[in-house]
Enzyme design. Structure first.
Site: not given
Length: 854
Positions: A30, A497
């Site tokens: 649409c 880390d």
């Protein structure tokens, strides 16, 4: 979708670099839907034109590939809430003789004319072509198109692997024809230059005399030059301005202009060059074959009745039990059911020392049972094994171009046409304008025509990338693409880390301090019950310790469990909310500055190493924040508080052992000029202790996941060159908990990825084993790969420039152009790239001695 389709040319007014993309968006049905989609896509930089077609559910996009990519366009459509239906599948073909940029160009041009072919990727270093096709396409049309370019092709899967078997180059028909042509040329040269009295004139055609030597030269052209002219025909047919076309023109023009000697030399020398290039390319392909050969072809399966049967590995199914005897390769990923053996896992993890494997341990296909008998339950099919995925990822790594490859392709697309035009001008300009000798300037123009081929220049980068990536894979480092190999060497900083990276990640409880009348078992019972639903390593350590102590949580009912990112967890125990996490989690809740240690049973605070500061009438007053935390954190321990909103029940300290190679790895990285920064969610004291132990000067602690992202961004800005130019930051972590930071960094490096699907699929680089020594190796390999690529590119350009400059003055001849500019440089860049296979990981001396003792 349609991409790079000749029929889908850009609209008038757009630049020649604009690409057109057609996406199927079924739910865009649409005008409102179309508006949402176009608004989302328009946010991308580089979008030139959008055309939504609601009736057919299609979106046409024209974009600048230098500013936007197909994947980014698709992602913006999805961001608008609509799925993109590609309606396509990917097919891979083996094209054995496609071993140079010229070959790849002809194949691409041949495939461009096919309808329903969405994307074409040629990989000459591995002899593979990958195409994206729509459903229902005739496969024979694809192989037919490739064959129309002069190459045989078979679909991946019709042979054992995606690479063709090693070619017997020196005994091939091409080699034999080249050898015969060389004999003809040698005989002709002897007659023409050594014993001209024995070189009689045999005939005169169109006013030109042909001696015996001329016929020998023409015979050499026919025998050795036919494959070249055949390939030149396919180049013309597929509109490809490549080396085959240029050489064909040179050979035919030489004979036609009554210069058969030059034509024969071109034919023979170029054939020798191509044979040597194929030999060199096979060396690059050998590294891929070695990876593929790691997995055995057969497996011994034990059936339910106890009988044993040998079957192809591809026939294994999940749940089958395979038998592996000492010295045999393990045929599939699985879990050991029975038996014990030392297993050589170096093909997967790169670890040089075998590891012991027994019941319930995981093993990988391609590893070797060295000393014992094993029965293994298969948990992955052959195509999904760890080694199979590694091979696929290494093969696919060639598909992603580096920035230098993109530069080379752009340069070559301009360089060749310009030099061809200059060659034509050089051949006809002086004779027409100054009455110079046609013979002299024809030969000089012919020489420049040969120099116009950029083959060595074009293959300089991909052959280096393949060599580097396959070398890394053999040493337990999986690099997912050439640009990641390039980016590691360019990175200024490595963010690391702590837990599971610098430390082993095998946490253990070291201290339990009960508070407010609780005992140790009560503290562990509450903490274990809440943490039982957590996947965090600290939580798993607490649960494991409670189990070892025999503390049962069966009588505790848990509700409303919630993980508090970067802080801890909470849950209801019998209707009361309990918290287990960092001390900061209790801000505004329980008072940690004034707690009371449980000292029943004659245990005093002094005997525990703490001083009691009287704050009330009760004994055992303790300031957790001032008295307990600093001491535990100084010892490198992680502190967890267990309590409710009203009171703490206890303190649990957890410790993790620093990897023995961590300090050495950090030192080696720093020696290589890499800045190492530790980013951790752990407390300041623990971070300071670990950083000091491994030799890291800069660390940042108590970071939430989003704060790690901010630090990655900050490090990139701090190490940039100014303006909008940002620095390159690599990040190494466990690949799961650190996934957002790994994705944000320039290069994400995952540790211990062999058994982790997520890390293997999502990381840019995966260290297959938990071995930090591979980080300095990765940086060394990447740095040398970048050096080799630069050397190859600039050496190729410099040699071409020198040859081109010497051609107009007659210093450079056709022989120089072929021997040095084509054959010499192609062999040079390939041989230089092969040096990357000699880069080996380094192991610190103390670790080597420990391994020897074991």
């Amino acid at each position: 979708m349609s991409d790079s389709d000749p029929s889908a040319s850009p609209r008038p007014g757009t630049t020649s670099t604009t690409r057109r993309l057609e996406l199927r968006v079924p739910d865009m049905d649409c005008p409102s839907c179309a508006g949402k989609v176009t608004n989302s896509v328009e946010r991308l930089e580089g979008i030139d034109h959008l055309e939504p077609r609601v009736t057919s559910g299609r979106l046409l996009v024209e974009y600048d590939p230098a500013l936007a990519s197909e994947d980014e366009v698709r992602e913006r459509v999805r961001a608008a809430g609509y799925e993109v239906d590609s309606g396509e599948s990917e097919l891979t073909l083996s094209v054995p003789d496609m071993d140079c940029a010229s070959c790849a160009s002809k194949v691409e041009n041949a495939l461009d004319g096919l309808e329903d072919l969405e994307r074409i990727e040629t990989q000459p270093a591995s002899g593979r072509v990958t195409v994206a096709v729509t459903d229902g396409i005739d496969r024979s049309a694809i192989t037919g198109a490739i064959e129309s370019a002069g190459y045989e092709a078979t679909f991946h899967g019709e042979h054992d692997d995606g690479l063709i078997e090693k070619r017997t180059i020196l005994t091939s028909r091409r080699a034999v024809a080249t050898a015969i042509g060389a004999v003809f040329v040698t005989a002709g040269m002897a007659l023409k230059f050594v014993v001209p009295a024995l070189d009689p004139a045999l005939a005169s055609v169109a006013g030109r005399t042909y001696a015996l030597s001329h016929l020998l030269f023409i015979g050499a052209v026919v025998i050795a030059g036919t494959p070249i002219i055949r390939n030149g025909y396919y180049s013309v047919r597929n509109r490809s301005l490549d080396i085959d076309f240029l050489m064909s023109v040179g050979i035919v023009a030489s004979v036609a202009a009554h210069h058969p000697f030059e034509g024969a030399m071109l034919a023979v020398l170029f054939s020798v060059a191509e044979l040597l290039e194929r030999f060199s390319m096979d060396r690059a392909r050998d590294s891929l074959r070695e990876l593929m050969d790691l997995s055995p072809e057969t497996a011994t399966v034990r059936r339910e009745d106890g009988s044993q049967e040998t079957v192809p590995v591809q026939a294994l199914e999940v749940g089958d039990v395979v038998v592996v005897r000492p010295g045999e390769k393990i045929p599939a990923d699985g879990v050991v059911l029975a038996g014990e053996s030392a297993v050589d896992q170096s093909p997967i993890t790169g670890e040089s020392v075998p590891v012991d494997r027994a019941a319930d341990d995981e093993v990988y296909a391609g590893t070797i049972a060295e000393s014992g008998y094993l029965e293994i339950s298969v948990d992955r099919e052959a195509d999904d094994s760890t080694i199979a995925r590694i091979v696929r990822l290494v093969e696919d790594a060639e598909r992603e171009q580096t920035k230098r490859e993109q530069f080379v392709d752009r340069f070559a697309s301009v360089y060749t046409p310009i030099v061809v035009v200059l060659a034509v001008g050089l051949a006809v300009g002086p004779p027409l304008l100054a009455g110079a000798s046609w013979n002299t300037w024809f030969l000089r123009g012919l020489t420049l025509l040969v120099i116009a081929c950029p083959c060595a220049f074009v293959i300089s980068t991909p052959v280096s990338v393949v060599s580097g990536i396959t070398s890394a894979a053999r040493n337990g480092v999986l690099i997912k693409g050439g640009r990641h190999l390039e980016a590691v060497g360019d990175s200024d900083v490595l963010a690391v880390d702590k837990t599971g990276t610098l430390t082993e990640g095998d946490l253990s409880v070291t201290d339990v301090i009960p508070l407010e009348g609780a005992d140790e078992d009560d503290v562990l019972r509450r903490a274990s019950a809440v943490e039982d639903r957590s996947e965090h390593p600290v939580g798993r350590a607490i649960v494991g310790y409670a189990d070892e102590r025999g503390v049962s949580t069966d009588d505790i009912r848990i509700n409303e469990f919630e993980a508090l990112t970067g802080e801890g967890v909470r849950a209801e125990i019998d209707g009361t909310t309990h918290y287990v996490g960092k001390p900061d989690l209790f801000d505004g809740l329980a008072n940690l500055s004034h707690a009371h240690a449980t000292t029943d049973g004659g245990v005093t605070l002094e005997s525990m190493g703490y001083e009691s500061t009287s704050q009330c009438d009760r004994a055992g007053c303790l300031d957790v924040l001032e008295d307990v935390l600093p001491r535990l954190e100084a010892e490198g321990k992680t502190v967890v508080i267990v309590g409710t909103a009203d009171q703490p029940f206890g303190i649990v300290a957890v410790s993790d052992r620093v990897r023995p190679e961590a300090k050495w790895a950090v030192s080696r990285l720093q020696d290589q000029g890499v800045g190492v920064v530790m980013l951790t969610g752990d407390n300041e004291g623990t971070a300071r202790a670990i950083a000091a132990e491994v030799g890291i000067d800069e660390y940042h602690a108590e970071l939430l996941p989003d704060e790690k992202l901010e630090w990655i961004d900050r490090l990139e800005r701090e190490h940039g060159t100014g303006g909008d130019e940002r620095g390159h930051v690599a990040m190494v972590g466990d690949g799961i908990n650190d996934a957002p930071a790994l994705a944000t960094a320039t290069v994400g490096i995952a540790m211990g990825a062999a058994g982790t699907d997520t890390a293997l699929e999502t990381a840019d680089v995966a260290l297959m084993g938990d071995d930090l020594t591979r980080l300095p190796y990765l940086y060394e390999l990447s740095g040398k790969a970048n050096d080799v690529i630069r050397q190859n590119i600039w050496a190729s350009l410099a040699v071409k420039a020198v040859l081109a400059a010497g051609t107009p003055v007659g210093i450079v001849t056709v022989i120089h152009a072929v021997l040095i500019g084509d054959m010499g440089m192609s062999l040079g860049v390939t041989g230089n790239a092969m040096r990357l296979a000699d880069v080996e990981p380094e192991t610190p001396a103390d670790l080597e001695s420990n391994e020897t003792e074991r």
